[in-house]
Every structure is written in C-alpha cells, then in structure tokens.
Design an enzyme around this catalytic site. Structure first.
Site, PDB file in Angstrom:
ATOM      1  N   HIS A 168       0.583  -1.118   0.165  1.00 23.72           N
ATOM      2  CA  HIS A 168       0.021  -0.363   0.069  1.00 23.72           C
ATOM      3  C   HIS A 168       0.610   1.386  -0.003  1.00 23.72           C
ATOM      4  CE1 HIS A 168      -3.521  -2.838   1.230  1.00 23.72           C
ATOM      5  NE2 HIS A 168      -2.193  -3.001   1.611  1.00 23.72           N
ATOM      6  N   LYS A 212      17.062  20.723 -12.329  1.00 19.67           N
ATOM      7  CA  LYS A 212      16.712  19.299 -11.915  1.00 19.67           C
ATOM      8  C   LYS A 212      17.176  18.500 -13.193  1.00 19.67           C
ATOM      9  CE  LYS A 212      12.485  19.412 -12.070  1.00 19.67           C
ATOM     10  NZ  LYS A 212      11.066  18.615 -11.494  1.00 19.67           N
ATOM     11  N   ASN A 245      16.112  15.297 -14.074  1.00 15.59           N
ATOM     12  CA  ASN A 245      14.164  14.870 -14.487  1.00 15.59           C
ATOM     13  C   ASN A 245      14.636  12.947 -14.351  1.00 15.59           C
ATOM     14  OD1 ASN A 245      12.948  16.690 -13.400  1.00 15.59           O
ATOM     15  ND2 ASN A 245      12.836  17.360 -15.583  1.00 15.59           N
ATOM     16  N   GLN A 249      -5.924  -6.283 -43.278  1.00 12.32           N
ATOM     17  CA  GLN A 249      -4.396  -5.216 -44.266  1.00 12.32           C
ATOM     18  C   GLN A 249      -3.480  -4.310 -42.415  1.00 12.32           C
ATOM     19  OE1 GLN A 249      -3.938  -4.103 -48.161  1.00 12.32           O
ATOM     20  NE2 GLN A 249      -4.135  -1.765 -47.156  1.00 12.32           N
TER      21      GLN A 249
HETATM   22  N1  ARG Z   1      -1.969  -6.218 -48.311  1.00  8.96           N
HETATM   23  C1  ARG Z   1      -2.860  -7.343 -47.932  1.00  8.96           C
HETATM   24  C2  ARG Z   1      -2.619  -7.467 -46.434  1.00  8.96           C
HETATM   25  O1  ARG Z   1      -1.947  -6.850 -45.916  1.00  8.96           O
HETATM   26  C3  ARG Z   1      -2.099  -8.579 -48.825  1.00  8.96           C
HETATM   27  C4  ARG Z   1      -2.935  -8.939 -49.657  1.00  8.96           C
HETATM   28  C5  ARG Z   1      -4.371  -8.912 -50.257  1.00  8.96           C
HETATM   29  N2  ARG Z   1      -4.985  -9.247 -50.428  1.00  8.96           N
HETATM   30  C6  ARG Z   1      -6.340  -9.811 -51.313  1.00  8.96           C
HETATM   31  N3  ARG Z   1      -7.043 -10.474 -51.899  1.00  8.96           N
HETATM   32  N4  ARG Z   1      -6.576  -7.931 -51.807  1.00  8.96           N
HETATM   33  O2  ARG Z   1      -3.639  -7.754 -46.129  1.00  8.96           O
END
Ligand code: ARG
Length: 468
Positions: free
Chosen positions: A167, A294, A296, A333
C-alpha cells in the site's frame, strides 16, 4: 474531375486488372495502399518467395533454372530495397505486388510464374508469421539482457536492507537483491509467454491459397522445412486468415510493457528527493529548459508512458477481428501497424531499460540511516511471540500495543525497555530482542522464497545458472 488533388488514374497495370474495364481511382489507391508500412515485410516476403520458387521447381511446376533466376533476381531486389534504391508507389498497393512486379520487370514470363499456387492471402500470412517469429526472438534476447542487468544489480547490492512496502506504506524490511530478483521473475514469465506465442506463430499457412488450397501438386512440407516452421496450417480457410498469433503477441508485449511501467514508476519514486533510495545514471536523465537544478527521470517516465500504446494496440487488434466472417477480409491489412508499433515500442523500451539498470546504484548511506523508521520489525517480533507459543491473534494484538507505545515515545521497538515490554506480555524475555532491528528481521525470514540473505544468495546462484 482530374485535378492536382486527384490526378488522372494510373492505368490498369494491376496484378488483378484483367476483369476490370475501368482503372482504379487514385483516391482508392491512396486509401487502400499498405506499402507505406508493409514494406517492412520485404525481407520475409523475399525469403518466402525464394522458398516457394524452390518448392515449385522441386515439384516440376516451374523449371529449376527458372527457380534459380527468380532467387537471384529476388536477392538483387532485396539489395535494392536495403540500399533505398527501390521505388515504392501507392499504385502497386503492397510490398508483395511491388516485389513481384520488380521481378517480372527483370525476368518477364519467368517472373510471372512465381505466384503459381499462391495467393496474397497465404503470402501475407506467411510473411507476417515470419516477421513476428523474428521479432519474438529479438524481444526474448532483449528481455534476457534486462534480466542480466537486474541480476548484476542484485549481486552488487548483496546484503543491503531496504524498506519493503505494501500500500506504499513501510511494511517489512527486505534485501534490495530480493526485490531486484523479483523483476527477474516477472520478465521470465514474459519470456515464457513469448515462447508459447512463438509455437503458435510458427505454423506455415503458405499453400492455403486464397481460401481453398490449390489443385496444383505442391509440397508444403518442402517450404515448411526451408523456412523453419514447425507445422503446416491444416485448414486453408483458417490458415489464410488466422491472426490469433498477432493478438497474442500484442498481448504478451503489453503485459511486458506493463511490467516495465511498474518498474519505471517504482524507480521514479525511489529516486525522488523524498525517498532518496536510488541514484539514476545521469546519462539516462534529462534537464529542464527553465529550472537549472533539475535532473528528471524522463526515460523512466517514457517507459511508463509508452506502455499505453502497447495496451491500446491489443484493443485495436481484438476489435479489428471481432466482426470478421471466415477467411481473408481486407480488414486484416490493418493488423500490421498495430503489431509493428507494439514490437517497436517494446524493443525501444528494452533498449534503454537494461543500460539504465546497469548504471543505477542505491544510496546506501541514506538507506542505512533511515531503515529503522516505521517499525518494520513488528511482524518479526510477532512471529517470535508465536514461536514462543502465543496464539497468532494475541501476538498481533500485543505487538500492536508495543508499536503504539513506541510511536507515542517516538522511538523504535528495540528502544522500548524490558519493563515496558513485560507490561504488555508477561512472558517477555530479553532474548525476544533477537527479532528486532531491520537486519535481524531480514535474517529470520528464511523459509523458501523469503528474503533472508542465505535464501537470496541461493536464488542469485539459480539465476546465474539460468541466465548464463
Ligand atoms: N496488403 C494485403 C494485406 O496486408 C495483402 C493481401 C491482399 N489480398 C487481397 N485479396 N486483396 O492484407
């Protein structure tokens, strides 16, 4: 309307352009590109493509001389990317299409064969697994270095007694080494979690195709062995789209970052004027632009602060996945920036943490001068009464009253007279004083895992073997 903001379309040189009658809108190219961040997968993409090409040749799907030419050209492309001579453009979407189109520009039809029995879906999944596996290995080494730094500090400070807190109130005395080895334990669990995560990351999806596998006679085992994967993804739908390993790695990183943040917070406190326990290395502190005096602890504050991003990335990834139906969806992606950021953040934290620990020292004089404050030996005395046959609750009550006397007089428990003690506990003998004082209290904590010097020395030896 074409304008400076919206230049005319770039034409249909797309790898997937055949079916289209209209070119891609430039705004769509800018919106959907990933090469600005997935170029970091270039090495993994080339490694995967070389293994894939060799496999295609071994299966008779392309000629051996074609696989040789592909491998050679891919190595040239790798060098170009590494020296910054390679040109990236949003029109080519992602790193996979960039590398493939550079290959085709060099080799013509031979280059156009590389994507045989492969989709970008299983390709990007493979690249990302390779990337995460390599990151896991680097992070593990970084954590090992940090553990070594804590062990080194524990060895330097052997014998030093510091106040232990619960604590954030003074609780019981502990060895500084004991507390330092506590961090080794946490980072060891982090390394174990990285190891678990590595096993589930190290599964090869290549061969899953877009979602259904392939009708061509490929040999996935060949690619698996070449790239050092442990097993093959056994379901093409899941193989091409599973990102559990990304979430898992992000979580392991976030928990490690939380440990680093807790450590940073503790050392910020311990190095304040008010605590005065620790002296941080000046090379790891920064100054103020207005207050000349200071020094830091900005490095520790940033370690604490950067843990927030690692935690946030886990959230982003889980939310990214939660609505996705089976197989690849373009949403995936978006996994990359989050996991790259988590990896970068933890690597950066580890990069400063280990040398900071190595350069830090306790202020022994200050600790020795203040260690008897706060009645840290009260529990030790209570346990001595229990050992003499007093029921625990009675012993607790008795010592509580003795502490109250000591507080009223502004002295330590050891400063109470035998007569004062005898008034609270009829069985009092001077030998009970053996439980008093921070050093003696520490020495008596001798059960396994406790802070007695002999126990801590054993643990130091254990860690020396484990981290050798
Ligand atoms: N740039 C895409 C990703 O990172 C690659 C795969 C894309 N595939 C697709 N069918 N558009 O996921």
């Amino acid at each position: 309307m074409p304008s400076a903001d919206n230049p005319p379309p770039s034409g249909s040189a797309k790898a997937w352009g055949g079916v289209f009658r209209e070119p891609t809108d430039r705004r769509v190219e800018a919106f959907s590109e990933s090469v600005s961040f997935d170029r970091r997968l270039a090495d993994e993409d080339i490694d995967g493509s070389i293994a894939h090409a060799r496999m295609l040749a071994s299966c008779g799907l392309i000629a051996v001389h074609e696989a040789d030419a592909i491998a050679h050209a891919l190595e040239e492309i790798r060098a170009e990317i590494a020296d910054g001579r390679f040109e990236f453009t949003a029109a080519k979407e992602d790193i996979h299409l960039h590398i493939e189109s550079a290959l085709t520009a060099r080799l013509g039809d031979t280059g156009r064969k590389l994507h045989t029995a492969r989709s970008r879906n299983d390709q990007v999944a493979t690249d990302l697994r390779l990337h995460c596996r390599r990151a896991i290995d680097r992070l593990d080494r970084g954590l090992l270095e940090l553990q070594r730094a804590f062990l080194g500090f524990a060895i330097r400070e052997q014998g030093l007694v510091i106040p232990g807190y619960t604590h954030l109130r003074r609780a019981q005395p502990v060895l500084a080494s004991h507390q330092l080895l506590g961090w080794c334990e946490k980072f060891d669990r982090d390394r174990q979690r990285l190891g678990d995560c590595r096993r589930r990351t190290n599964i090869l999806p290549l061969g899953s195709g877009a979602l259904a596998g392939t009708s061509l006679g490929i040999d996935r085992e060949h690619v698996r062995a070449a790239l050092g994967f442990e097993a093959l993804a056994a379901n093409s739908l899941d193989g091409a789209s599973d990102r559990d390993f990304v979430c898992e790695l992000a979580f392991v990183i976030s928990l490690t970052a939380v440990h680093l943040s807790q450590w940073a917070e503790e050392w910020i406190l311990y190095s304040t004027e008010e605590f005065g326990f620790l002296r941080l290395p000046e090379g790891f502190c920064t100054g103020s632009s207005i207050m000349p005096q200071k020094i830091n602890p900005d490095v520790l504050e940033l370690v604490r602060g950067k843990s927030a991003r690692a935690i946030g990335n886990v959230q982003s990834l889980l939310v990214l996945l939660k609505g996705l139906p089976t197989a690849y969806n373009r949403d995936l992606q978006e996994d990359k920036e989050a996991i790259f950021d988590s990896i970068d953040t933890l690597e950066a934290m580890l990069g400063v943490a280990a040398p900071l620990v190595a350069g830090t020292a306790f202020d022994r004089g200050r600790l020795e001068a203040t260690i008897e404050r706060g009645h840290l030996d009260a529990t030790s005395l209570m346990e001595a009464l229990i050992a003499a046959g007093v029921p625990q609750r009675t012993a607790h009550e008795t010592v509580g009253r003795l502490v109250r006397h000591a507080m009223a007089r502004g002295v330590a428990l050891a400063d109470l007279t035998d007569e004062e003690c005898g008034r609270e506990y009829v069985g009092w003998t001077p030998s009970l004083r053996g439980a008093l004082g921070a050093s003696r209290a520490v020495e008596r904590m001798a059960s396994f895992g406790s802070t007695a010097p002999a126990r801590v020395a054993e643990q130091i030896a254990v860690w020396q073997r484990r981290l050798a």
